[in-house]
Design an enzyme around this catalytic site. Structure first.
Site, PDB file in Angstrom:
ATOM      1  N   SER A 140      11.238  -6.432  -9.417  1.00  0.00           N
ATOM      2  CA  SER A 140      11.009  -7.463  -8.406  1.00  0.00           C
ATOM      3  C   SER A 140       9.583  -7.957  -8.571  1.00  0.00           C
ATOM      4  CB  SER A 140      11.225  -6.895  -7.004  1.00  0.00           C
ATOM      5  OG  SER A 140      10.280  -5.876  -6.728  1.00  0.00           O
ATOM      6  N   HIS A 164      16.604  -2.838  -6.585  1.00  0.00           N
ATOM      7  CA  HIS A 164      16.529  -1.522  -7.239  1.00  0.00           C
ATOM      8  C   HIS A 164      17.807  -0.694  -7.106  1.00  0.00           C
ATOM      9  CE1 HIS A 164      11.827  -1.494  -6.913  1.00  0.00           C
ATOM     10  NE2 HIS A 164      12.289  -2.357  -7.789  1.00  0.00           N
ATOM     11  N   GLU A 200       5.266  -3.639   3.575  1.00  0.00           N
ATOM     12  CA  GLU A 200       4.806  -4.355   2.377  1.00  0.00           C
ATOM     13  C   GLU A 200       5.609  -5.640   2.180  1.00  0.00           C
ATOM     14  OE1 GLU A 200       4.564  -1.666  -0.955  1.00  0.00           O
ATOM     15  OE2 GLU A 200       5.057  -3.237  -2.398  1.00  0.00           O
ATOM     16  N   LYS A 236      -1.334  -2.642  -8.810  1.00  0.00           N
ATOM     17  CA  LYS A 236      -0.498  -2.338  -9.974  1.00  0.00           C
ATOM     18  C   LYS A 236      -1.231  -2.847 -11.204  1.00  0.00           C
ATOM     19  CE  LYS A 236       4.101  -2.797  -7.838  1.00  0.00           C
ATOM     20  NZ  LYS A 236       5.129  -3.801  -7.439  1.00  0.00           N
TER      21      LYS A 236
HETATM   22  P1  PGA Z   1       8.852  -3.512  -9.060  1.00  0.00           P
HETATM   23  O1  PGA Z   1       8.977  -2.999  -7.566  1.00  0.00           O
HETATM   24  O2  PGA Z   1       8.096  -2.534  -9.844  1.00  0.00           O
HETATM   25  O3  PGA Z   1      10.291  -3.652  -9.451  1.00  0.00           O
HETATM   26  O4  PGA Z   1       8.152  -4.861  -9.001  1.00  0.00           O
HETATM   27  C1  PGA Z   1       8.055  -2.189  -6.938  1.00  0.00           C
HETATM   28  C2  PGA Z   1       7.505  -2.832  -5.701  1.00  0.00           C
HETATM   29  O5  PGA Z   1       7.934  -3.937  -5.312  1.00  0.00           O
HETATM   30  O6  PGA Z   1       6.600  -2.268  -5.090  1.00  0.00           O
HETATM   31 ZN    ZN Z   2       6.499  -4.121  -3.566  1.00  0.00          ZN
END
Ligand code: PGA
Ligand code: ZN
Length: 428
Positions: free
Chosen positions: A45, A157, A287, A339
């Site tokens: 996502s 997911h 979130e 991230k």
């Molecule tokens: P993603 O999801 O790694 O699939 O982007 C994790 C998140 O949204 O926190």
């Molecule tokens: Zn997220």
């Protein structure tokens, strides 16, 4: 100067991530024989403004092979950084950013650049004879993070009808990381028993991040299950709850409505829905509550409840200093999901964390839904001392690798270790 720190070799290869898709691993070596490697994770996502992943395209493995990224590292990046002191992280990252030349790393690929960026940090830690968290954070890097464990998976997911992507347990009211993760594991097992008793044995199947993916369709159904498992485990009032809505994934651009729980809600309805959830459950973190371009709604929610709850920007900020600054100016959110592969270099990720902290935002270091067993994010979380990490459920090797690394770090720190606890989450 001794040359033991000079980069002498940069290797790359195509490996697999936890969803069975190829990803890139880079290995950096210095003249002194010190090495570091990093394997890049991948999201499902994803935010629209993330750094671009370089993939081969074509038919094989749905276009997801990364031979071009591997070749970019070997042929384009390696010659630029060989001979550079591996400890000069900012310089190395700048060289790669400038040679790529695009605003979103679309030429070299964020995946190629990030693999080398973190591999360099690990090699530098080796060469200076310290663990990565100590290399990044210095002597004061002693804070173990509160884990946010995604134990019920929905959204993109999982193959169920839950609109919200992640339902998390947050063991915050503990003295050590070990006590917190033990409590989380207890809750996880009780949750499994509860889900099996209510939905049958298939409810214990797990989704991409190791959380269960029961055949549920309502947000409150998932939160009720978490609450039951927490209470059953005897951790009421100590283990809190959180959600990652990943709301862009259930937003309909055409009708401008959110499709959630079998209803179509407009932005205001959705806001009221979250406020109600907060009243009814021990929710301490939400979130991406709205689609990622609606900074105004995010700011409005923050005005209304931001003094009592953590409001996290993931797809909103994509670990990008520019988008984060916009959010800070507008008062949107009060927390950054960090991230490393959203932005593509360690330097920029650390800059985003600094900007967030300076503005009073909390920072949560995060994995991706597609991962490898690389545990660098655990060291990064301790290195920057942010106090929170999101790394999935207490299942699946690629998730466990992160928690196990944190157990190791806590053991290694001994008496000097401390734990994020409630204070990092604005609870109590
Ligand atoms: P993603 O999801 O790694 O699939 O982007 C994790 C998140 O949204 O926190
Ligand atoms: Zn997220």
């Amino acid at each position: 100067m001794s040359s033991k720190f000079k980069i002498s070799e940069v290797k790359a290869l195509e490996i697999f991530d936890s969803r069975g898709y190829p990803t890139v691993k880079a290995v950096v070596r210095t003249e002194g024989g010190y090495t570091g490697s990093f394997s890049v994770p991948a999201g499902a996502s994803k935010g629209k403004e993330e750094a671009v992943e370089l993939r081969d395209g074509g038919k094989q493995l749905r276009g997801r092979r990364v031979r071009r990224a591997v070749a970019t590292i070997k042929e384009l990046i390696a010659p630029l950084i060989i001979g550079v002191d591996v400890r000069k992280q900012e310089e190395i990252d700048k060289i790669m950013i400038e040679a790529d030349g695009s605003p979103n790393k679309s030429n070299f690929g964020g995946n190629s650049i990030l693999a080398v960026s973190i591999a360099c940090a690990k090699a530098a830690a080796e060469a200076t004879d310290q663990p990565l968290y100590r290399y990044l954070g210095g002597v004061s890097a002693n804070l173990l993070p509160v884990p946010l464990l995604n134990v019920i998976n929905g959204g993109l997911h999982a193959g169920n009808e839950l609109s919200i992507q992640e339902f998390m347990i947050i063991p915050a009211d503990f003295q050590t990381f070990k006590d917190a993760i033990l409590a989380a594991a207890e809750v996880y097992h009780n949750l499994r028993d509860y889900l099996v008793s209510k939905y049958g044995v298939s409810a214990k199947n797990v989704g991409d991040e190791g959380g269960f993916a029961p055949p549920m369709s309502k947000t409150t159904e998932a939160l009720d299950a978490l609450l039951k498992a927490v209470e059953e485990s005897g951790y009421g009032g100590k283990v809190y709850l959180g959600i990652d809505c990943a709301a862009s994934s259930f937003y309909d651009q055409k009708s401008r409505k959110y499709k959630i729980d079998g209803k179509e809600l407009d932005t205001n309805d959705l806001m009221e829905f979250y406020i109600e959830l907060m009243r009814d459950y021990p929710l301490v973190s939400i979130e991406d509550p709205f689609e990622e371009e609606d900074f105004a709604a995010f700011a409005e929610l923050t005005r209304r409840i931001g003094d009592r709850i953590q409001l996290v920007g993931d797809d909103f900020f994509v670990t990008n200093p520019k988008r984060l600054k916009k959010g800070i100016e507008m008062g949107a959110g009060n927390s950054l999901l960090l991230k490393v592969n959203q932005i593509g270099t360690l330097t920029e990720a650390l800059e985003a964390a600094r900007i967030a902290s300076k503005a009073g935002y909390s920072v949560i270091v995060s994995h991706r839904s597609g991962e490898t067993i690389d545990a660098a994010i655990s060291d990064i979380a301790v290195g920057i001392g942010c106090g929170q990490i999101k790394a999935g459920a207490i299942a699946r090797g690629e998730r466990i690798a992160k928690y196990n690394r944190l157990l190791e770090i806590e053991e290694e720190l001994g008496k000097s270790a401390s734990f994020g606890g409630k204070r990092v989450l604005r609870i109590g």
